[in-house]
Design a protein around this motif. Structure first.
Motif, PDB file in Angstrom:
ATOM      1  N   PRO A 320       1.471   7.465 -11.415  1.00 28.98           N
ATOM      2  CA  PRO A 320       1.242   8.797 -11.145  1.00 28.98           C
ATOM      3  C   PRO A 320       2.560   9.723 -10.997  1.00 28.98           C
ATOM      4  O   PRO A 320       3.530   9.219 -10.386  1.00 28.98           O
ATOM      5  CB  PRO A 320       0.572   8.737  -9.780  1.00 28.98           C
ATOM      6  N   LEU A 345      -1.989   2.717 -10.895  1.00 25.73           N
ATOM      7  CA  LEU A 345      -1.697   2.994  -9.739  1.00 25.73           C
ATOM      8  C   LEU A 345      -0.775   1.947  -8.956  1.00 25.73           C
ATOM      9  O   LEU A 345      -0.043   2.006  -7.967  1.00 25.73           O
ATOM     10  CB  LEU A 345      -2.831   3.248  -8.683  1.00 25.73           C
ATOM     11  N   ASP A 350       4.189  -4.537  -7.142  1.00 24.73           N
ATOM     12  CA  ASP A 350       3.903  -3.855  -6.064  1.00 24.73           C
ATOM     13  C   ASP A 350       3.213  -4.506  -5.001  1.00 24.73           C
ATOM     14  O   ASP A 350       2.376  -5.411  -5.119  1.00 24.73           O
ATOM     15  CB  ASP A 350       2.832  -2.541  -6.112  1.00 24.73           C
ATOM     16  N   LEU A 351       3.684  -4.440  -3.541  1.00 23.66           N
ATOM     17  CA  LEU A 351       3.006  -5.229  -2.421  1.00 23.66           C
ATOM     18  C   LEU A 351       2.323  -4.076  -1.642  1.00 23.66           C
ATOM     19  O   LEU A 351       2.860  -3.345  -0.922  1.00 23.66           O
ATOM     20  CB  LEU A 351       4.233  -5.643  -1.658  1.00 23.66           C
ATOM     21  N   THR A 352       1.023  -4.191  -1.808  1.00 28.39           N
ATOM     22  CA  THR A 352       0.194  -3.351  -1.233  1.00 28.39           C
ATOM     23  C   THR A 352      -0.251  -3.307   0.165  1.00 28.39           C
ATOM     24  O   THR A 352      -0.668  -2.534   0.929  1.00 28.39           O
ATOM     25  CB  THR A 352      -1.337  -3.249  -1.935  1.00 28.39           C
ATOM     26  N   GLU A 358      -9.622  -3.542   0.539  1.00 32.93           N
ATOM     27  CA  GLU A 358      -9.261  -2.301   1.172  1.00 32.93           C
ATOM     28  C   GLU A 358      -8.625  -1.300   0.470  1.00 32.93           C
ATOM     29  O   GLU A 358      -8.122  -0.459   0.787  1.00 32.93           O
ATOM     30  CB  GLU A 358      -7.912  -3.117   2.129  1.00 32.93           C
ATOM     31  N   LEU A 359      -8.538  -1.602  -0.932  1.00 34.52           N
ATOM     32  CA  LEU A 359      -8.107  -0.606  -1.940  1.00 34.52           C
ATOM     33  C   LEU A 359      -9.123   0.069  -2.711  1.00 34.52           C
ATOM     34  O   LEU A 359     -10.341  -0.655  -2.929  1.00 34.52           O
ATOM     35  CB  LEU A 359      -7.247  -1.271  -3.014  1.00 34.52           C
ATOM     36  N   SER A 360      -8.840   1.144  -3.381  1.00 36.17           N
ATOM     37  CA  SER A 360      -9.773   1.744  -4.067  1.00 36.17           C
ATOM     38  C   SER A 360      -9.405   1.518  -5.545  1.00 36.17           C
ATOM     39  O   SER A 360      -9.893   2.119  -6.473  1.00 36.17           O
ATOM     40  CB  SER A 360      -9.759   3.428  -3.786  1.00 36.17           C
TER      41      SER A 360
ATOM     42  N   GLN B  68       7.294   0.588  -2.717  1.00 38.56           N
ATOM     43  CA  GLN B  68       6.912  -0.775  -2.614  1.00 38.56           C
ATOM     44  C   GLN B  68       5.522  -1.111  -2.904  1.00 38.56           C
ATOM     45  O   GLN B  68       5.205  -2.091  -3.616  1.00 38.56           O
ATOM     46  CB  GLN B  68       7.117  -1.207  -1.090  1.00 38.56           C
ATOM     47  N   ARG B  69       4.637  -0.091  -2.495  1.00 37.93           N
ATOM     48  CA  ARG B  69       3.160  -0.433  -2.377  1.00 37.93           C
ATOM     49  C   ARG B  69       2.573   0.030  -3.734  1.00 37.93           C
ATOM     50  O   ARG B  69       1.511  -0.313  -4.078  1.00 37.93           O
ATOM     51  CB  ARG B  69       2.499   0.204  -1.399  1.00 37.93           C
ATOM     52  N   SER B  70       3.146   0.957  -4.506  1.00 36.91           N
ATOM     53  CA  SER B  70       2.546   1.697  -5.633  1.00 36.91           C
ATOM     54  C   SER B  70       3.256   1.763  -6.773  1.00 36.91           C
ATOM     55  O   SER B  70       4.533   1.434  -6.549  1.00 36.91           O
ATOM     56  CB  SER B  70       1.804   3.184  -5.013  1.00 36.91           C
ATOM     57  N   SER B  71       2.654   2.450  -8.000  1.00 38.30           N
ATOM     58  CA  SER B  71       3.496   2.372  -8.979  1.00 38.30           C
ATOM     59  C   SER B  71       4.258   3.794  -8.898  1.00 38.30           C
ATOM     60  O   SER B  71       4.897   3.999  -9.919  1.00 38.30           O
ATOM     61  CB  SER B  71       2.631   2.382  -9.970  1.00 38.30           C
ATOM     62  N   VAL B  72       4.053   4.661  -8.029  1.00 32.60           N
ATOM     63  CA  VAL B  72       4.767   5.794  -7.724  1.00 32.60           C
ATOM     64  C   VAL B  72       6.418   5.622  -7.670  1.00 32.60           C
ATOM     65  O   VAL B  72       6.983   4.821  -6.892  1.00 32.60           O
ATOM     66  CB  VAL B  72       4.494   6.599  -6.872  1.00 32.60           C
ATOM     67  N   GLU B  73       7.152   6.439  -8.708  1.00 30.14           N
ATOM     68  CA  GLU B  73       8.612   6.249  -8.648  1.00 30.14           C
ATOM     69  C   GLU B  73       9.249   7.393  -7.681  1.00 30.14           C
ATOM     70  O   GLU B  73       8.953   8.573  -7.962  1.00 30.14           O
ATOM     71  CB  GLU B  73       9.190   6.468  -9.926  1.00 30.14           C
ATOM     72  N   SER B 164      -7.801   7.724  -2.201  1.00 31.28           N
ATOM     73  CA  SER B 164      -6.960   7.932  -3.206  1.00 31.28           C
ATOM     74  C   SER B 164      -5.941   6.496  -3.492  1.00 31.28           C
ATOM     75  O   SER B 164      -5.454   6.517  -4.698  1.00 31.28           O
ATOM     76  CB  SER B 164      -6.045   9.103  -2.935  1.00 31.28           C
ATOM     77  N   PHE B 165      -5.819   5.603  -2.823  1.00 29.97           N
ATOM     78  CA  PHE B 165      -5.320   4.325  -2.796  1.00 29.97           C
ATOM     79  C   PHE B 165      -5.946   3.251  -1.995  1.00 29.97           C
ATOM     80  O   PHE B 165      -6.440   2.519  -2.379  1.00 29.97           O
ATOM     81  CB  PHE B 165      -3.834   4.388  -2.543  1.00 29.97           C
ATOM     82  N   TYR B 166      -5.643   3.622  -0.740  1.00 31.56           N
ATOM     83  CA  TYR B 166      -6.396   2.680   0.249  1.00 31.56           C
ATOM     84  C   TYR B 166      -7.668   3.336   0.631  1.00 31.56           C
ATOM     85  O   TYR B 166      -7.793   4.714   0.613  1.00 31.56           O
ATOM     86  CB  TYR B 166      -5.526   2.577   1.489  1.00 31.56           C
ATOM     87  N   LEU B 167      -8.789   2.517   0.990  1.00 34.51           N
ATOM     88  CA  LEU B 167     -10.006   2.874   1.581  1.00 34.51           C
ATOM     89  C   LEU B 167      -9.835   2.939   3.034  1.00 34.51           C
ATOM     90  O   LEU B 167      -9.642   2.243   3.797  1.00 34.51           O
ATOM     91  CB  LEU B 167     -11.170   1.937   1.278  1.00 34.51           C
ATOM     92  N   GLU B 224      -0.058   0.399  10.496  1.00 37.38           N
ATOM     93  CA  GLU B 224      -0.305   0.174   9.144  1.00 37.38           C
ATOM     94  C   GLU B 224      -1.355   1.386   8.620  1.00 37.38           C
ATOM     95  O   GLU B 224      -1.172   1.813   7.343  1.00 37.38           O
ATOM     96  CB  GLU B 224      -0.872  -1.090   8.856  1.00 37.38           C
ATOM     97  N   ARG B 228      -0.602   3.844   5.497  1.00 39.85           N
ATOM     98  CA  ARG B 228      -1.624   3.714   4.381  1.00 39.85           C
ATOM     99  C   ARG B 228      -2.116   5.312   4.050  1.00 39.85           C
ATOM    100  O   ARG B 228      -2.270   5.919   3.051  1.00 39.85           O
ATOM    101  CB  ARG B 228      -2.847   2.930   4.592  1.00 39.85           C
ATOM    102  N   LEU B 235      -0.588  10.058  -2.735  1.00 38.90           N
ATOM    103  CA  LEU B 235      -1.587   9.760  -4.089  1.00 38.90           C
ATOM    104  C   LEU B 235      -2.346  10.857  -4.418  1.00 38.90           C
ATOM    105  O   LEU B 235      -2.504  11.206  -5.701  1.00 38.90           O
ATOM    106  CB  LEU B 235      -2.110   8.574  -3.928  1.00 38.90           C
TER     107      LEU B 235
END
Lengths: 742, 260
Positions: A320, A345, A350-352, A358-360, B68-73, B164-167, B224, B228, B235
């Motif tokens: 994104p 995404l 990456d460490l979610t 819990e992810l979409s 850390q958690r996503s591909s977003v730079e 949009s990323f986490y539920l 947490e 999220r 996101l």
């Protein structure tokens, strides 16, 4: 010789407004002056002074208005006779409907041949939509009546212009079946030439069922409802409702009954659904009744281009970013685009901090996309997308083949595109319009203002505004781009539309930033930037207008998907339907793939049938602007055809479909109109003949009134009159002084 | 082990580590952006009136969590901008955090805010003192001035921002706060999203990694969830309604069903 025309007009050399004011002023002065004179006691003085004042006022008014008497000397002279023969397709109708009876054209040809043998021989012309000289040999031809239109007024004007002063009279030989809307014979008085008319057919109630008009959209969408409106006419007495059938490839698609009104007219709307993309020929028909006078007009055809209702676009985004966000928002906002998007995404690094539930996030369906559905897309966009981590490498040859077979592909820059994305040396690199520097470091991180290639400023992808100078200014006012992928020289045939102001392409030239080109039958675009979003919000912050982004991407998408209006070469025909052997008028605008005019060159125009067989070919030359015009004959066999303009080096530049119908518009209503021909003769002082057998060459008056010149007399503009006026004023003044008046 | 041997082993270890470091530095890596302007900058709003922005470390922590958690730079050193600064249009995301009432925005600020949103910008507003009315009252006043009374509407729990990323099922921050976010909509897009949960308070931590504020009442689980939500908000700004695409529906429905 006789004076035929005399008229009077006002010269008014000082203009109408000034003259009117002066005359008004004179009138007031004259009234006051005369009233003053009439107050004198001595009758002789009273009447003399009043007369003098009235005379001077009248003289001054005449001097100001300067009336002119014009007389035109006319001469009745013998001119040459022109015979104008109707060769439209309604002339091919046989009067009794029987195969043994003569056609209208045959009866007319007999008359013309007879007149041609007389002395002096008349000039021969034929006409349909336009008049043209007619050779005697053509009168015996089987296909004399082959024109798809009847324009009597235009043809008479053309003959009049063509023969000029030589022309004495015109003999119009026709059935009068001119259905041009809005014209009346009264308009022909301005021709100033006698028109004798010969009706080769008389109005009668020949039984004829006909389809008079077919209206259908030129474009239909796959699996969506379409419809065709059919107008019918029947001249059969007490005609029952007609059954109209719609056929495609011989199969009945739809059928309906049409009720007829008192005039024998009716309309039907036939709905249908198209199930295959591409060009389709449909036909509508009426059952053939016994004794039908014109069986050909019981069937009409129409062409339909069937496409998907929406452009299908596959957008793959490696992450994104603002660039992906703005492009996706633009594509989603367009209701004509069916968008499938995939964002990466999360990568394996990456460490979610969450379980999959819990992810979409969803798995990236590579096999489904690239093996099953790739061909269903009109355009595939890789935006900052690196294929390596997602097992897409094995599908790159399929994507290349998809492009070569006619698909469209765009690679938009970023840290995962081109060299950094590992595309160098892959099948994707084979179809891209530019080479790329390999490796992760093949980027430039300095902001820059891209430079518009001046020789390609008219390319539709970079044409933000139509005027080239304004377009260059529009580009220079956009927000600078943030960085660039390092692209190398363009491939042969590719067009580099934007370049970097300082980076080089590896061969010393400026580095491409935006390049477009072809790969096989497909189109490709390479954009070495991931910040065109700055043409939206950032440029809007600077200039107050965010539309440059939408315009740029709209045109890029339309060009990639071969929007016909953005194609470099355009070919247009004057009609979509022709009768057998009808004249096709073709207009061509010829540009190369760089949108430069193909000036003063020779091309071949080919007529191709549905099996792609060449039915006829002729050469055509372009002018200095790359435009050309050609006239050619339609094939004789009814069916669907294409007209293609072919360049020896480039192949087919443009093409246009057309139909050849056995009937066509000309035969839709071929009823003769002798009353029209009678009116033409009356208003032009010609003679009307209801039977060709009655026409004798000697009986055709060829005299024409010709002007020998005009005389203009303006007696009140002479110096003598001016002197007389001065004398009158002087006399009036002298008398007043002598009588002791003021 | 003798002392010389131990010293030798130590030197060898240092040399090996230095070698590895050099190798890592020299290895080709993906850059984080194609030019500075393209990395996602969680740009903090500064007011012309000079009110300090609380939670000074929040944007930086959120940027780090996103990377850390996503591909977003993301840009790990987020910048700041005033609404009346023409450079506010250089980055399409603004993070407005406050904990007190503030005076009316100037006309130039108000115009900048309106134009930023209308031209496609995304604004996340974070009330760092949700138990007080000061910031909330001022924000509602300014949003009404900019976008009209009633423009701020509750965002339903079915909105894309919750997937949009986490539920997620509801918004939380340092405090549990209201059960819904609010938003100013521009078409289908939630252009301004307003949270009264002190998201920044849940993110801030010091240089040694200790969180600066306790999260009530849910503790670390709630923290947490707050992180999220922050990830989801960014996101959403980047992907908009991507997760509403039909292709995602069966997966999300299945997972939602498993959560209940």
């Amino acid at each position: 010789m006789s004076d035929l025309a005399a008229s009077m007009r006002l010269g008014a050399p000082y203009g109408a407004a000034v003259s009117s004011l002066v005359v008004l002023g004179l009138l007031v002065l004259a009234v006051l002056g005369v009233r003053q004179a009439l107050a004198l006691q001595v009758p002789r003085r009273r009447w003399t002074l009043a007369g003098m004042r009235a005379l001077t006022a009248l003289g001054t008014a005449l001097f100001v208005l300067q009336p002119q008497w014009i007389s035109e000397r006319m001469q009745e002279v013998q001119g040459r006779l022109a015979v104008l023969l109707d060769v439209s397709r309604s002339m091919s109708v046989r009067e009794s409907g029987s195969a043994r009876s003569k056609t209208r054209a045959e009866r007319a040809a007999e008359l013309v041949k007879r007149l041609q043998k007389g002395t002096p021989a008349p000039e021969l012309y034929a006409f349909g939509a336009d008049a043209r000289p007619l050779r005697v040999g053509e009168l015996d031809g089987q296909e004399l009546a082959s024109e798809d239109d009847t324009r009597i007024e235009r043809a008479l004007e053309q003959v009049n212009t063509s023969m000029g002063d030589e022309l004495g009279a015109i003999a119009l030989v026709s059935d009068g079946a001119d259905l041009t809307p809005g014209w009346t014979p009264e308009r022909l008085t301005r021709l100033g030439v006698r028109v004798h008319t010969v009706a080769v057919a008389q109005e009668r109630d020949a039984p004829d069922d006909a389809i008079t008009a077919v209206q259908a959209d030129a474009v239909a969408f796959l699996r969506q409802d379409a419809q065709v409106e059919v107008s019918v006419r029947s001249t059969r007495k007490g005609a029952s409702p007609l059954t109209v059938g719609l056929r495609h490839e011989g199969e009945i698609v739809s059928e309906t009954e049409v009720a007829l009104d008192a005039r024998g007219l009716g309309k039907a709307v036939l709905p249908f659904t198209v199930t295959r993309t591409g060009r389709a020929v449909y036909s509508v028909s009426l059952p053939l009744a016994e004794g039908d006078a014109v069986p050909e007009n019981n069937e009409r055809a129409f062409l339909m281009r069937v496409s998907r209702d929406k452009l299908r676009v596959l957008l793959l985004c490696g992450a994104p970013t603002w660039d992906t966000r703005f492009l996706r928002a633009f594509l989603k906002a367009d209701p004509a685009i069916d968008l499938i998007t995939f964002f990466i995404l999360r990568t394996n690094n990456d460490l979610t901090m969450a379980s999959a539930d819990e992810l979409s996030l969803i798995p990236f369906p590579t096999d489904e996309l690239f093996r099953e559905h790739l061909e269903s897309f009109d355009l595939v966009i890789f935006q900052d997308f690196n294929y390596g981590p997602y097992q897409v490498g094995g599908y790159l040859p399929r994507i290349r083949d998809y492009v070569v077979a006619g698909g469209a592909f765009a690679m938009v820059g970023g840290i995962r595109s081109f060299g950094p994305g590992g595309y160098d040396g892959t099948p994707i690199a084979e179809v891209l319009p530019v080479d790329m520097a390999p490796g992760a470091a093949a980027i430039s991180e300095q902001p820059f203002q891209p430079v518009l290639a001046p020789e390609l400023a008219r390319h539709p992808v970079v044409e933000l505004v139509p005027d080239p100078r304004e377009n260059a200014r529009a580009w220079s006012e956009l927000a600078p781009l943030a960085g660039a992928n390092q692209l190398l020289a363009a491939r042969p045939g590719a067009s580099v539309l934007l370049t970097h102001p300082s980076e080089r392409d590896g061969q010393g030239g400026p580095m491409p930033v935006l390049a477009v080109g072809s790969a096989g039958k497909g189109r490709v675009l390479a954009l070495g930037s991931d910040s065109t979003w700055r043409y939206s919000i950032t440029t809007a912050g600077l200039r107050g207008d965010a539309s440059a982004y939408d315009r740029f991407w709209d045109r890029a998408l339309r060009w990639l998907s071969r929007d016909p209006t953005l194609e470099p070469a355009q070919l247009e025909t004057d009609r979509e339907r022709y009768g057998p052997g009808g004249h096709i008028d073709a207009h061509l605008r010829l540009r190369d793939e760089r949108y430069q005019p193909l000036a003063e060159r020779s091309f071949e125009l080919r007529v191709l049938d549905e099996g792609n067989r060449i039915k006829s070919a002729q050469s055509v030359g372009s002018d200095a602007s790359g435009n050309a015009r050609a006239t050619l004959s339609a094939p004789r066999a009814p069916g669907a055809y294409r007209l293609a303009v072919v360049d020896e080096a480039r192949g087919v530049l443009a093409e246009q479909g057309f139909l050849v119908e056995a009937a066509g518009d000309e035969l839709a209503n071929p009823q003769p109109r002798p009353e029209l021909l009678r009116a033409v003769a009356e208003v032009t002082r010609g003679k009307y003949f209801s039977d060709p057998a009655d026409v004798q060459l000697d009986a055709l008056d060829r005299t024409r009134a010709r002007s020998l010149g005009t005389d203009v007399r303006a007696p009140f503009s002479s110096a003598w009159f001016f002197a007389f006026l001065l004398l009158a004023f002087g006399a009036e003044w002298a008398l007043r002084r002598a009588w002791g008046l003021r | 082990m003798s002392k010389p041997l131990a010293s030798l082993a130590l030197v060898w270890c240092w040399l090996a580590l230095a070698g590895l470091a050099l190798a890592w530095l020299g290895a080709p890596r993906l850059a984080h952006a194609l030019g500075a302007a393209t990395a996602v900058d969680i740009r903090v709003v500064e007011l012309a009136s000079g009110e300090p922005a609380p939670r000074p470390l929040a944007a930086q922590r959120l940027a780090w969590e996103l990377r850390q958690r996503s591909s977003v730079e993301t840009r790990l050193e987020p910048t700041r901008s005033r609404l009346d600064d023409p450079r506010v249009f250089e980055s399409p995301l603004l993070y407005w955090i406050g904990d007190r009432a503030f005076p009316q925005l100037s006309d130039a600020e108000l115009t900048g805010l309106k134009r930023f949103v209308e031209f496609g910008g995304a604004l996340i507003i974070d009330d760092a003192s949700p138990d007080q009315e000061g910031f909330d009252g001022s924000i509602r006043r300014e949003l009404a001035r900019a976008f009209g009374a009633g423009a701020l509407v509750p965002l339903p729990s079915t909105h894309t921002v919750y997937r949009s990323f986490y539920l997620l099922s509801r918004p939380v921050g340092r405090v549990l706060g209201p059960g819904q976010l609010e938003a100013v909509m521009r078409g289908e897009r939630a252009a301004v999203i307003y949270s009264r949960h002190d998201l920044g308070g849940a993110y801030e931590r010091d240089n040694v990694g200790t969180y600066l504020h306790a999260v009530e009442p849910g503790g670390e689980t709630q923290r947490e969830a707050a992180i999220r939500l922050g990830v989801n908000l960014v996101l959403y700004a980047l992907c908009l309604d991507y997760k509403d695409d039909q292709v995602h529906a069966p997966f999300i429905m299945r997972r939602r069903a498993g959560q209940h």
